[in-house]
Design a protein around this motif. Structure first.
Motif, PDB file in Angstrom:
ATOM      1  N   ALA A  66     -27.622  26.021   0.837  1.00 48.89           N
ATOM      2  CA  ALA A  66     -26.307  25.424   0.604  1.00 48.89           C
ATOM      3  C   ALA A  66     -25.280  26.478   0.199  1.00 48.89           C
ATOM      4  N   ILE A  67     -25.652  27.340  -0.737  1.00 50.49           N
ATOM      5  CA  ILE A  67     -24.718  28.384  -1.179  1.00 50.49           C
ATOM      6  C   ILE A  67     -24.380  29.318  -0.023  1.00 50.49           C
ATOM      7  N   GLY A  68     -25.392  29.627   0.789  1.00 47.55           N
ATOM      8  CA  GLY A  68     -25.151  30.479   1.946  1.00 47.55           C
ATOM      9  C   GLY A  68     -24.197  29.846   2.942  1.00 47.55           C
ATOM     10  N   SER A  69     -24.353  28.545   3.169  1.00 42.99           N
ATOM     11  CA  SER A  69     -23.492  27.848   4.123  1.00 42.99           C
ATOM     12  C   SER A  69     -22.055  27.753   3.623  1.00 42.99           C
ATOM     13  N   ALA A  73     -18.715  33.774  -2.834  1.00 44.47           N
ATOM     14  CA  ALA A  73     -18.825  35.195  -3.158  1.00 44.47           C
ATOM     15  C   ALA A  73     -19.814  35.377  -4.313  1.00 44.47           C
ATOM     16  N   ARG A  74     -20.758  36.302  -4.140  1.00 41.31           N
ATOM     17  CA  ARG A  74     -21.832  36.454  -5.126  1.00 41.31           C
ATOM     18  C   ARG A  74     -21.312  36.866  -6.495  1.00 41.31           C
ATOM     19  N   VAL A 113     -30.757  35.441  -2.544  1.00 43.89           N
ATOM     20  CA  VAL A 113     -29.911  36.353  -3.321  1.00 43.89           C
ATOM     21  C   VAL A 113     -30.684  37.635  -3.595  1.00 43.89           C
ATOM     22  N   ASP A 114     -29.957  38.687  -3.954  1.00 43.37           N
ATOM     23  CA  ASP A 114     -30.581  39.986  -4.231  1.00 43.37           C
ATOM     24  C   ASP A 114     -31.037  40.113  -5.673  1.00 43.37           C
TER      25      ASP A 114
END
Length: 331
Positions: A66-69, A73-74, A113-114
């Motif tokens: 969802a966050i990716g879609s 901004a991280r 996420v990284d």
């Protein structure tokens, strides 16, 4: 939206945040989860809470997708995971150095996420030396995989031991605790942890501010079919309230509902505002199964000013459960 420091750290979290327990992967799929996350983000929420144990990792997968879609901004939000309930095999449970590392790597993959901003030890592990757990968390910070680590539902004694281990071995101590906190569950946050705020500047990311929905008033006249109590696998929540003590609390909820209405607000806003008035609460984690519920909960920020000292006294007269101040040596 108000922003509060996470204890003595420099990280500022929104006073209200969004969690995924019971909802993402249980009640909500990807599209609805994305709608909630976007609405929360647009309202100023910058912290999203998750755990490896929520729907066996499916909750984190949905949140990550969802966050990716949404293309957030991280550097504009913080995200968490928790380690303990990873699976049934011995190496998939607890707080050993191995499981902590494996769980962190798996959470990073699921959430896409990284690094994790916050990483919690979801429960204490009596089978693992605390120094091993502290060192494993310290190593993750050194590796850049997490920024802050903390605990969830640990006793004050266990948290103190973690700080002692960190000090003795030059390791990073815990920054925050994630305890349950609401009008019916107060002792730990208000009394037991008091010295931790004073000695370590501990932050708190509290969960269940509405006592699993009891403090919304939705159960005043029975159990709705679409409520959390009616979900398969969560019968234990219903059973907890289907007792003499639970029924007494429901009577108090009815009284609190009248008090809230007489002061121009809903009991939901009263309960959330009550939590927000506690200066040791860094953020109140909301759980929502639909957009309208989230939007209504967010209105609590505008009601905090109505929770005056006089109203707090009226609340205490109904609850009659304020923890006594802990005794201090020499008094």
């Amino acid at each position: 939206m108000e922003y509060r420091r996470l204890g003595n750290s420099g990280l500022k979290l929104s006073a209200l945040s969004l969690g995924s327990w019971v909802t993402f992967g249980k009640q909500l799929g990807l599209r609805d989860a994305a709608t909630l996350l976007q609405s929360a983000y647009d309202a100023g929420i910058n912290f999203f809470d998750n755990a490896e144990g929520y729907e066996a990792g499916e909750s984190e997968k949905i949140m990550g997708e969802a966050i990716g879609s949404l293309g957030l901004a991280r550097d504009t939000f913080a995200i968490s995971s928790k380690v303990f309930f990873g699976g049934r095999r011995p190496t998939q449970m607890g707080l050993s150095a191995k499981h902590i590392r494996d769980a962190c790597d798996a959470a990073l993959m699921r959430l896409k996420v990284d690094y994790l901003d916050l990483f919690f030890c979801h429960r204490p592990d009596i089978d693992t030396p605390i120094v091993e757990t502290v060192r494993a968390m310290h190593n993750l910070i050194q590796q850049g995989k997490i920024l802050y680590w903390g605990t969830s539902e640990w006793s004050a004694q266990q948290i103190t031991e973690a700080h002692a281990a960190a000090l003795a071995h030059n390791l990073t101590p815990p920054t925050m605790e994630q305890p349950q906190y609401n009008m019916f569950h107060r002792d730990r946050v208000e009394a037991e942890y008091r010295t931790l705020y004073e000695n370590y500047g501990m932050g708190t990311t509290i969960w269940s501010p509405l006592a699993s929905g009891i403090l919304t008033g939705k159960y005043n006249d029975g159990i709705p079919k679409d409520s959390r109590f009616a979900l398969p696998g969560y019968e234990w929540l219903k059973d907890r309230w289907d007792t003499e003590e639970g029924r007494e609390k429901l009577e108090k909820v009815r009284a609190l509902t009248s008090l809230a209405n007489n002061n121009g607000m809903s009991i939901t806003h009263l309960a959330l505002g009550w939590c927000l008035k506690n200066q040791n609460v860094s953020t109140v984690i909301l759980g929502a199964s639909c957009l309208s519920q989230l939007q209504d909960n967010l209105k609590a920020m505008g009601m905090v000013g109505k929770v005056t000292p006089d109203l707090l006294a009226d609340i205490e007269a109904i609850l009659v459960n304020q923890p006594p101040a802990p005794e201090r040596f020499g008094q």
